[in-house]
Design a protein around this motif. Sequence first.
Motif, short mmCIF file in Angstrom:
data_model
loop_
_atom_site.label_atom_id
_atom_site.label_comp_id
_atom_site.label_asym_id
_atom_site.label_seq_id
_atom_site.Cartn_x
_atom_site.Cartn_y
_atom_site.Cartn_z
N GLY A 169 0.86 -1.24 -0.08
CA GLY A 169 0.15 0.02 0.18
C GLY A 169 0.74 1.22 0.07
O GLY A 169 2.31 1.04 -0.18
N PRO A 170 0.33 2.35 -0.09
CA PRO A 170 0.99 3.52 0.09
C PRO A 170 1.76 3.46 1.61
O PRO A 170 1.38 3.38 2.62
N ALA A 171 3.14 3.99 1.36
CA ALA A 171 4.07 4.07 2.36
C ALA A 171 4.97 5.23 2.30
O ALA A 171 5.20 5.86 1.53
N ALA A 172 5.42 5.42 3.62
CA ALA A 172 6.36 6.63 3.72
C ALA A 172 7.43 6.18 4.83
O ALA A 172 7.18 5.23 5.75
N PHE A 173 8.60 6.62 5.02
CA PHE A 173 9.60 6.55 5.55
C PHE A 173 10.24 7.99 6.20
O PHE A 173 10.66 8.63 5.46
N LEU A 174 10.30 8.01 7.53
CA LEU A 174 10.79 9.17 8.15
C LEU A 174 12.13 8.59 9.00
O LEU A 174 11.92 7.85 9.83
N ARG A 175 13.29 9.25 8.44
CA ARG A 175 14.70 8.90 9.04
C ARG A 175 14.97 9.93 10.14
O ARG A 175 14.94 11.12 9.68
N LEU A 176 15.32 9.47 11.13
CA LEU A 176 15.94 10.42 12.18
C LEU A 176 17.42 10.46 12.17
O LEU A 176 18.13 9.27 12.55
N LEU A 177 18.01 11.12 11.56
CA LEU A 177 19.44 11.20 11.23
C LEU A 177 20.45 10.91 12.40
O LEU A 177 20.42 12.09 13.28
N GLY A 178 21.27 10.01 12.53
CA GLY A 178 22.20 9.99 13.32
C GLY A 178 21.76 9.74 14.78
O GLY A 178 22.30 9.58 15.81
N GLN A 179 20.31 9.16 15.03
CA GLN A 179 19.81 9.02 16.03
C GLN A 179 19.61 7.51 16.40
O GLN A 179 19.64 6.76 15.47
N HIS A 195 10.09 17.26 7.01
CA HIS A 195 11.75 17.72 6.83
C HIS A 195 12.43 18.52 7.74
O HIS A 195 11.59 19.75 7.91
N PHE A 196 13.63 18.40 8.16
CA PHE A 196 14.31 19.42 9.19
C PHE A 196 15.81 19.15 8.72
O PHE A 196 16.18 18.14 9.10
N PRO A 197 16.58 20.08 7.97
CA PRO A 197 17.86 19.70 7.55
C PRO A 197 18.67 19.31 8.75
O PRO A 197 18.77 19.90 9.83
N GLY A 198 19.51 18.17 8.58
CA GLY A 198 20.43 17.67 9.37
C GLY A 198 19.73 16.84 10.61
O GLY A 198 20.51 16.29 11.21
N VAL A 199 18.44 16.89 10.68
CA VAL A 199 17.83 16.02 11.56
C VAL A 199 16.95 15.17 11.13
O VAL A 199 16.97 13.89 11.69
N THR A 200 16.02 15.26 10.17
CA THR A 200 15.46 14.13 9.60
C THR A 200 15.56 14.26 7.76
O THR A 200 15.97 15.08 7.16
N ALA A 201 15.13 12.93 7.37
CA ALA A 201 14.83 12.72 6.07
C ALA A 201 13.76 12.01 5.74
O ALA A 201 13.43 11.13 6.56
N TYR A 202 12.97 12.42 4.61
CA TYR A 202 11.46 11.62 4.40
C TYR A 202 11.59 11.35 3.01
O TYR A 202 12.03 11.96 1.99
N GLU A 203 11.00 10.14 2.75
CA GLU A 203 10.33 9.56 1.30
C GLU A 203 9.23 9.03 1.51
O GLU A 203 8.62 8.75 2.80
N SER A 204 8.64 8.97 0.42
CA SER A 204 6.95 8.35 0.27
C SER A 204 6.83 7.58 -1.11
O SER A 204 7.62 7.90 -1.97
N ARG A 205 6.22 6.86 -1.08
CA ARG A 205 5.78 6.20 -2.32
C ARG A 205 4.19 5.69 -2.45
O ARG A 205 3.74 5.33 -1.46
N PRO A 206 3.59 5.68 -3.53
CA PRO A 206 2.26 5.39 -3.85
C PRO A 206 2.07 3.69 -3.46
O PRO A 206 3.14 3.06 -3.61
N ALA A 207 1.02 3.42 -3.64
CA ALA A 207 0.76 1.96 -3.75
C ALA A 207 1.21 1.29 -4.83
O ALA A 207 1.20 1.79 -5.86
N ARG A 208 1.76 -0.02 -4.69
CA ARG A 208 2.31 -0.56 -5.98
C ARG A 208 1.18 -1.51 -6.70
O ARG A 208 0.19 -2.06 -6.08
#
Length: 296
Positions: free
Chosen positions: A230-240, A283-296
């Motif tokens: 399904g639709p999905a997103a990924f939030l990374r906490l950089l260096g945490q 999104h917050f530079p140096g703290v987080t990175a975000y990506e998402s994709r629609p359903a396959r």
Amino acid sequence: MKIKRLAAALTIALLAGCAPAATAAPGAPPPGRPAPAAAYAVGVRTVTVEPTSARPLPVTVWYPTQGGAVAAGRFPVVLYSHGLHSLPELHAGLTARWAAAGFVVAAPAYPRTRRGAPRFDRADVRHQPADGWRVIRHLVRLDARPGDPLAGHLDVARVAAAGHSAGGFTTAGMFTSGRSGRLRAGIVIAGGGMAGGLAGPAAPLLFVHGTADRIVPVAVGRAAYHRTTGPAAFLRLLGQGHGEYLTPGLPGFDQVLATTTDFLRWTLYGDPDAGRRLPGDAHFPGVTAYESRPAR
């Protein structure tokens, strides 16, 4: 531009899934009501699911209030699962804020993995998805129980599951084939997939993970993210690491709170503005990175 295009596609796919179909199946939930425009005060109570059973479940419930009583209207439900050696109240920094945003949050204290469990057993996590469904069924009954303060205030047709660490695996394990249509979305924090989970009807899922997590490596969360259909997103906490970003005031908490709240408003209320806010709030530079994709 690529992230914006993915977010736009994800928004279209998700809103299409939330919209009422012209030939909806019998018992399909009605369209959600508008998401709240302002924050609520928050009440808290504890209920126990099946207190005389072999697996009694104390459940902490946070809910919106007005004037000292449960706020008017029906509110979508979020089932929140704690990690190993933890307790629901240790996650109140996040769960109480979700309640203020217009959700009823129910967090069970699992019998074999909670802090202070008489017979702690990490392998018992495999039984926790079934426990989560017991809580949901209890809330369905509670909503129809005359005289209960929450009766008539629980939108039990619109439920999300969320959890941290072992609770994230528990959450993934609830998304099985043949599951109830009540479960609309999931948030997996510092967790990953579980045998039999991430299957069945596609549902929107949000993954949150620290890139330096030594307890559950980010690769585990990424593998689960790539398994979803399904639709999905990924939030990374950089260096945490494993969850410091869940503590109010620490780096990343504001982005985690904003992203998860947007996601819940989007999936459970069908709020398109929340869907459009997701990339920016995440999104917050140096703290987080975000990506998402629609359903396959």
